[in-house]
Design a protein around this motif. Sequence first.
Motif, mmCIF file in Angstrom:
data_model
loop_
_atom_site.group_PDB
_atom_site.id
_atom_site.type_symbol
_atom_site.label_atom_id
_atom_site.label_comp_id
_atom_site.label_asym_id
_atom_site.label_seq_id
_atom_site.Cartn_x
_atom_site.Cartn_y
_atom_site.Cartn_z
ATOM 1 N N ASP A 466 4.078 -4.562 68.114
ATOM 2 C CA ASP A 466 5.330 -4.801 67.395
ATOM 3 C C ASP A 466 5.955 -6.086 67.940
ATOM 4 N N THR A 467 5.819 -7.173 67.183
ATOM 5 C CA THR A 467 6.318 -8.460 67.688
ATOM 6 C C THR A 467 7.838 -8.556 67.587
ATOM 7 N N ALA A 468 8.446 -7.756 66.671
ATOM 8 C CA ALA A 468 9.906 -7.820 66.488
ATOM 9 C C ALA A 468 10.644 -7.056 67.575
ATOM 10 N N ASN A 469 10.127 -5.872 67.941
ATOM 11 C CA ASN A 469 10.734 -5.060 69.015
ATOM 12 C C ASN A 469 9.662 -4.714 70.033
ATOM 13 N N PRO A 470 9.222 -5.695 70.807
ATOM 14 C CA PRO A 470 8.069 -5.460 71.685
ATOM 15 C C PRO A 470 8.355 -4.459 72.809
ATOM 16 N N ASN A 471 7.320 -3.690 73.154
ATOM 17 C CA ASN A 471 7.426 -2.812 74.326
ATOM 18 C C ASN A 471 6.306 -3.124 75.317
ATOM 19 N N ARG A 562 9.075 -13.044 81.978
ATOM 20 C CA ARG A 562 10.513 -12.823 81.715
ATOM 21 C C ARG A 562 10.719 -11.483 81.003
ATOM 22 N N PHE A 563 9.793 -11.153 80.101
ATOM 23 C CA PHE A 563 9.879 -9.879 79.378
ATOM 24 C C PHE A 563 9.787 -8.710 80.362
ATOM 25 N N LEU A 564 8.872 -8.814 81.327
ATOM 26 C CA LEU A 564 8.733 -7.744 82.339
ATOM 27 C C LEU A 564 10.043 -7.519 83.079
ATOM 28 N N CYS A 565 10.690 -8.628 83.476
ATOM 29 C CA CYS A 565 11.957 -8.538 84.220
ATOM 30 C C CYS A 565 13.056 -7.875 83.404
ATOM 31 N N SER A 566 12.984 -8.071 82.079
ATOM 32 C CA SER A 566 14.072 -7.567 81.230
ATOM 33 C C SER A 566 13.934 -6.070 80.937
ATOM 34 N N GLN A 567 12.801 -5.488 81.325
ATOM 35 C CA GLN A 567 12.576 -4.074 80.999
ATOM 36 C C GLN A 567 13.439 -3.151 81.839
ATOM 37 N N TYR A 572 13.555 -5.979 89.973
ATOM 38 C CA TYR A 572 13.257 -7.254 90.622
ATOM 39 C C TYR A 572 13.521 -8.405 89.663
ATOM 40 N N ASP A 573 13.744 -9.575 90.245
ATOM 41 C CA ASP A 573 13.817 -10.821 89.486
ATOM 42 C C ASP A 573 12.583 -11.645 89.836
ATOM 43 N N LEU A 574 12.262 -12.597 88.980
ATOM 44 C CA LEU A 574 11.072 -13.424 89.221
ATOM 45 C C LEU A 574 11.422 -14.897 89.219
#
Length: 596
Positions: A466-471, A562-567, A572-574
């Motif tokens: 799902d490119t619009a609401n990626p998980n 960045r996507f990983l950090c936002s989950q 953690y921050d990167l």
Amino acid sequence: MAQIPNLDNAPINLISIREQSQKELINILKNIRGKKCLVIDPKLGDSLSLIIQTSLLKEHGVELRHLSADHIQTDCTKVVYLVRSQPNLMRHICSNIHHDESKGLQREYHVYFVPRRTVVCEKVLEEEKLHNMVTIGEYPLYIVPMDEDVLSFELDLAYKECQVDGDTSSLWHIAKAIHKLEFSFGVIPNLRAKGKASVRVADILNRMQAEEPVNSSDMVMPEINTLILLDREVDMVTPLCSQLTYEGLLDEFLNIKNGSIELDASIMGLQQEGEKTKVPLNSTDKLFKEIRDLNFEVVVQILRQKATSMKQDYTEMTTTSQSVSELKDFVKKLNSLPEITRHINLAQHLTTFTSKPSFLGQLDMEHTIVESQSYDICFDYIEELIHKQEPLTTVLRLLILFSVTNSGLPKKHFDYLRRELLHSYGFEHITTLNNLEKAGLFKKQESRSNWLTIKRALQLVVEDTDTANPNDISYVFSGYAPLSIRLIQHAIRSGWRPVEEILKLLPGPHLETKRGAFSNSPSFDSLSGVSTGIAKVPDGRRALVLVVFVGGVTFAEISALRFLCSQEGMAYDLIIATTKIVNGQTLVETFMEKLG
């Protein structure tokens, strides 16, 4: 809009790193009294534009020139060369000095090497008998902050130098840059490395700490908790695939250089016929920060919505009477109009590339290769590209992807494609093919490929993304999850141990170790999506991970991180550091040389 990125929101004080680099350069110029001509190696000029404003240099009595084979035109009696340590640049400098001598000009010459002087370059001055005429110094620029979470070591050729030339000096440079960061932010206690070059960098870094220790008081926690070093060699699949994020596509088609692109002014709706304009791309542009990491399909929809909303607001303003506060809100919205216009123009220009059948065909073929669906279809497609004489970088990009995922090609196919390439593009490209063979990127098959096993174990191909609401990170390539980022995901959550068997199937050794006074501090060894307690550092801050790509990183990989950090639940921050930001084309180009 400023070319220099705003670093106010960086997870560590990157402004201090930039200010230190500014100060060091200003001090060099201050020490050479009077009016002077600063001659900059053009590639270095791009890096410096992210460090210091031109106006600030001019305030210190500096006339600016770019170094080239042409002679420098200046009335200054003092000439300061600022160059990377490359012999070909030294020859330009020698040619300039000899020219001045022939004209009877009396000048004072200074050469400052970035980031350090080398014997090879000094030897060129000696051979040209100019060594006594030149004052030599160093400008230790090891790190360039590209944005609030991205650092570059500005080593364009690091991967090729290590893999083909056997020149590993860039690894010392990377270790030195990390060590400099440690002097500012403390010794990084947890280290994970994968790949021959990365393990070597870890070794050099530990040696530097032993020889020139960073004094870490037991009272102060280091600001960076974990260092992950990853070789580009470990994952050559990802950079060869076409990136599908907004920033990734801008780089693929318009070539982002040091945080900006240069294109025809008419594309941006400017009335300057035939002129070029520079468009800065960093997080100072709030709209760009919001959309850069999204899949391009989604970006087009968002821009359409913003434009429609603005139009509706305008209609309401002109047909109804508004209160002062409503007028104020509308004017505030108008301030973002230049940004919206800028990105609508860019997105419109990008669609002229992304809608081409050749690009869509290439995307399909990349997915077919990555999924290992049909060897024959892929082979025939590449053969057809060669016979059509499509751009050589396009052909090599697919060929390398095909070779890497198949652990090489059967001898008869390898020999055939090699022969066809030379017939179609000319025998002067034999050096390029030799370079790729040396690097193991185009080779004869000697063993069965592990790609299918790796792909399944790390879930690299994700159906119905799902490119619009990626998980999942696979949205950055519309269905392929970058191998590099899957490895980093594991390194952060649970260390290397759970994926040890998979790591053994990938190139190079791996390493997991504790360092410095905090070698007993908690690491991420049992961090999972929910139980984030272990990742928290004692004072309650989010833990900070420095991810270093040795050999280059793509914008799509940066977006995935960045996507990983936002989950939700990630504690953690990167910060991402790299030898250079690359894409498939620029990476292939580093191996390209013509015979003679």
